[in-house]
Structures are given as structure tokens and as C-alpha cells.
Design an enzyme around this catalytic site. Structure first.
Site, PDB file in Angstrom:
ATOM      1  N   HIS A 178      66.152   9.869  35.891  1.00 23.83           N
ATOM      2  CA  HIS A 178      65.199  10.453  34.660  1.00 23.83           C
ATOM      3  C   HIS A 178      63.702  10.770  35.574  1.00 23.83           C
ATOM      4  O   HIS A 178      63.071  11.668  35.209  1.00 23.83           O
ATOM      5  CB  HIS A 178      64.845   9.327  33.763  1.00 23.83           C
ATOM      6  N   HIS A 236      69.991   5.036  38.147  1.00 22.23           N
ATOM      7  CA  HIS A 236      69.883   5.441  36.884  1.00 22.23           C
ATOM      8  C   HIS A 236      68.688   5.975  36.524  1.00 22.23           C
ATOM      9  O   HIS A 236      68.566   7.286  36.278  1.00 22.23           O
ATOM     10  CB  HIS A 236      70.515   4.634  35.885  1.00 22.23           C
ATOM     11  N   GLU A 237      67.682   5.208  36.677  1.00 16.77           N
ATOM     12  CA  GLU A 237      66.159   5.651  36.234  1.00 16.77           C
ATOM     13  C   GLU A 237      65.574   6.531  37.320  1.00 16.77           C
ATOM     14  O   GLU A 237      64.650   7.197  36.870  1.00 16.77           O
ATOM     15  CB  GLU A 237      65.348   4.311  36.195  1.00 16.77           C
TER      16      GLU A 237
END
Length: 433
Positions: A28, A24-25
Site C-alpha cells: 500500500h 502487506h502494508e
């Protein structure tokens, strides 16, 4: 051995959780760097740092509590109206705003003025914030399609697993026949366990759903073609009208609802069958829809959760489950008396469901979630485009920091809900059968 397998299952889920968070990170991080935003930190977990390394301008690390993760981007919020971080205020609400604004400018270095998050165009900020949840969605879809197309799911077939001896209304929920019950059409026609029904009234049947629809639509005489011992036989039956479980438009049974329909009287054998790519995609779509509906229904689950946690209330199968509950289920999976491939498939589906939940939850348009930042960027784009159309002055960046009081309220509600789920997972957990 049971304790060892349980611990191993929990550990495996922990690894899957860390991978999901890191993935997920990474969404980003990669898009932020793509658009030139400086990222001082990339962390998996919260709390004390147990390992970290600097590579370039970013510190990569793992923290002690694997309950989330984050990247820190400079300039998440614009400065105050005077162009600087505003002075401290005695107002508690203003204090929240200024704290968030101050944190957004931590580690500001010379040359960073053009590398701030808020200075990027709204569409770029949307991409950066959407990339994290999107990575979870990609992982969920990849896992689901892999399981569906290689292992498959349990599905009813047209093979007979057993024949009902009499006609019993399904709403009665009994298995034994009474003297007054009529002989079932399947029993009277000579249908046997192991028969495979290949045609109904002379029309070939493709699958259980097709056969079930034919049976439900027929009351009276019918012919049933079966394969038995390698030979096809035609059986004659007179289907009765009976009260059977209602099905929705997707062919799924509606719990607790019954309708009158044609009845033959046999149980279909269940097998685990791989799905084709189109069927897998269709089923994945249903899973996403059900997940979204479950997310919307979360507030309505609170009373049942409270009763399950603090009284003798039943913990329902569709009850929300937290990280602790999911880890317990993972531990139970390794103790299930089933083939290894079944256990692996169930574990992967648990991980897919977790990633789908991460995607759906983070897309809620509320701060401090990713969806809140996305909503702020979209609103800024709308304001600027409206101003351009009506030839008004550019209103400038939308100050998402002003919504921080709302973010604290949302975070408080989320923390309370998480604690409630945690207590329920500990004292009255959801268990697999």
C-alpha cells in the site's frame, strides 16, 4: 526442552506474522507514494506504539498488538456535497459516515488538496488497495514454490512397501484376513516388499498415478514388470474386482466414497520428492482454489466451531484456525520427531498458507477490507464511463463513506467470528499428528 521449543516455535511464527503484515502494508505504502498520495503513518500492529521513527513525511512504527497493521492516507473519502466535511448529525448512521469522512481529512496541510486519495483516478486507487493483498500472494507463491522445488512433498511411488495377503474391500476398513477371504493377486503373483514396478502389461509406468490407473482399469490376467535386486522380472497376476476408494478428476481420493475397480493388493511406498516448476505451479493453483473454496465455506463452519468451543464437539482438521491456533501449531512443529528439513518445510508452508489466507480474505468486496475500496473504485469508474457514453454530467467520486454503516456491521461479524475461533483455538485446538 519441550516448553522451550514450543515457545521458540510460537516466537518464530510471531516474527513471520510481523514480516507478512509489514510486507502487506509496504505494498500500500509504495504504490500510494508512487501516485503522490500523502501517507502520514505506516504502522505494524495495533494499540499503543512501542517504537516509531519519522522519515520524511511518514511516521514508521511498531505497535504492541501484532494482529494487523495499517497505513494512513489522507483523503480516503471525498468531502460532503457542500465541498466540506459535513456537520455532525444526530443520526447514528450519518454519524458513522461523518466520523469516517472526518478521519480521512486528519492532518490535512496546505498543498495537500492535490495529494488526496479520493482525487486519484479509479485505476490508481485500485492498484493502491490491491497492492497490499498482492504482496501477501507474492510471498505465499514464493514460499510455496521454494518448498516444492527444493524440499518437495510426500508422494506415492511405484515401489512396494508391503503386500496385502488377501482381498479386503476398502470400505470394510479392516486389516486382518478372514478364512473366507481370497488370496490377493499380488500375493499370488509373488510380489515382494522392495520391488519397484516399472511396467504394467508391457507398458512402462511413469509414476504411481499412472500405475494406479492401469490397475483400476484391469480385471483379469496381467503382467507386472518389477526391478528386484538390480534385475527385471516379469510376474503374472490375475487382478480381482474389489471395492476401492473413489478418485476425482485430479486423481485425489474422495473420502467416504467407493467404487468397484481392478485390485492388485499392495501398498505403495511414500517418499518426499521435489516437484518440477510446472508441477509446482499447478499444485500452487490447486492450493489457491482450495483456499478460495474454504473462504466461501467459512459460514458453514460456524456450527462445528461453536460445538468445538463450547461443547464436546470434535475440532475437525479443516476447521478455521486463527493467529493463536497457527502459533500453537508452530510451537508443536518444533517438537515433532522429524528431520530438521521436514520441520522447516512444514513451518514455511504454514507461513505460506497464512499469507494466502490474508490475500483471499482482504479481496472480499466488503468494507473495511481492501476489496471493499477496490469495489468502490471500480463502481465509480463504471458510473463515470456510462455518463461519458450517454453524455451525462460527471457523477463525481463515489462516496465510499456512505457504506461505512455496512462496514461496521461487517467488522462486527468479523470480530465475533474471530473471538469464536480464538476460543476454539484455546480450549479445543487443531493439532498436528
Amino acid at each position: 526442552m519441550t516448553i522451550l521449543l514450543t515457545v521458540l516455535g510460537i516466537a518464530l511464527f510471531g516474527v513471520g506474522l510481523l514480516i507478512s503484515i509489514a510486507w502487506h502494508e509496504l505494498g500500500h505504502l509504495s504504490t500510494a507514494k508512487l501516485f503522490g498520495i500523502r501517507v502520514p503513518q505506516y504502522m505494524v500492529g495495533f494499540g499503543p506504539t512501542i517504537w516509531s521513527r519519522h522519515k520524511g513525511e511518514t511516521e514508521y512504527g511498531i505497535k504492541a498488538i501484532p494482529m494487523g497493521g495499517y497505513i494512513r492516507m489522507i483523503g480516503m473519502f471525498p468531502p460532503g456535497e457542500d465541498g466540506r466535511i459535513e456537520a455532525r448529525s444526530t443520526s447514528p448512521w450519518r454519524g458513522m459516515i461523518e466520523d469516517a469522512r472526518s478521519a480521512a481529512f486528519e492532518e490535512l496541510k496546505p498543498g495537500d488538496e492535490k495529494r488526496l486519495f479520493y482525487t486519484r483516478k479509479p485505476w490508481k486507487r485500485v492498484i493502491v488497495m490491491f497492492a497490499g493483498p498482492f504482496m501477501n500472494l507474492v510471498l505465499a507463491v514464493a514460499i510455496f514454490l521454494g518448498v516444492a522445488m527444493t524440499f518437495g512433498f510426500a508422494a506415492q511411488t511405484t515401489e512396494v512397501a508391503g503386500v496385502q495377503k488377501c482381498v479386503i474391500s476398502q470400505s470394510e476398513k479392516r486389516d486382518t484376513c478372514n478364512a473366507a477371504d481370497k488370496v490377493s493377486p499380488a500375493q499370488a503373483a509373488g510380489l515382494k516388499e522392495g520391488d519397484k514396478i516399472v511396467a504394467f502389461n508391457g507398458e512402462p509406468v511413469a509414476d504411481w498415478s499412472d500405475l494406479s490407473n492401469h490397475i483400476r482399469e484391469t480385471i483379469g490376467p496381467a503382467t507386472i514388470t518389477v526391478e528386484r535386486d538390480g534385475q527385471q522380472q516379469v510376474l503374472k497376476a490375475t487382478l480381482a474386482e474389489n471395492t476401492v476408494a473413489k478418485k476425482n478428476a485430479d486423481g485425489e481420493v474422495v473420502p467416504g466414497e467407493y467404487v468397484p475397480a481392478g485390485y492388485l493388493g499392495f501398498a505403495a511406498r511414500t517418499e518426499i520428492l521435489p516437484l518440477s516448476f510446472p508441477d509446482s505451479v499447478d499444485r500452487m493453483g490447486d492450493m489457491i482454489q482450495q483456499g478460495a473454496e474454504s473462504m466461501i465455506a467459512l459460514p458453514s463452519k460456524v456450527p462445528d466451531l461453536w460445538n468445538a468451543a463450547f461443547s464436546d464437539g470434535e475440532r475437525k482438521d479443516d476447521s478455521p484456525v486463527g493467529v493463536v491456533g497457527a502459533a500453537r501449531i508452530s510451537g508443536e512443529l518444533l517438537n515433532v520427531d522429524a528431520p530438521t528439513q521436514n520441520i522447516v518445510a512444514m513451518f514455511m508452508m504454514l507461513l505460506a498458507g497464512f499469507n494466502l489466507s490474508l490475500f483471499l480474505f482482504n479481496m472480499l468486496p466488503l468494507l473495511p477490507l481492501d476489496g471493499g475500496h477496490i469495489a468502490g473504485a471500480l463502481w465509480e469508474s463504471v458510473r463515470r464511463n456510462v455518463a461519458r457514453v450517454f453524455r451525462r454530467p460527471d457523477p463525481g467520486p463515489f462516496d465510499v463513506a456512505k457504506l461505512m454503516p455496512v462496514a461496521y456491521v461487517v467488522a462486527g461479524i468479523f470480530i465475533c467470528f474471530t473471538l469464536l475461533v480464538l476460543v476454539a483455538d484455546v480450549v479445543n485446538p487443531v493439532k498436528i499428528s
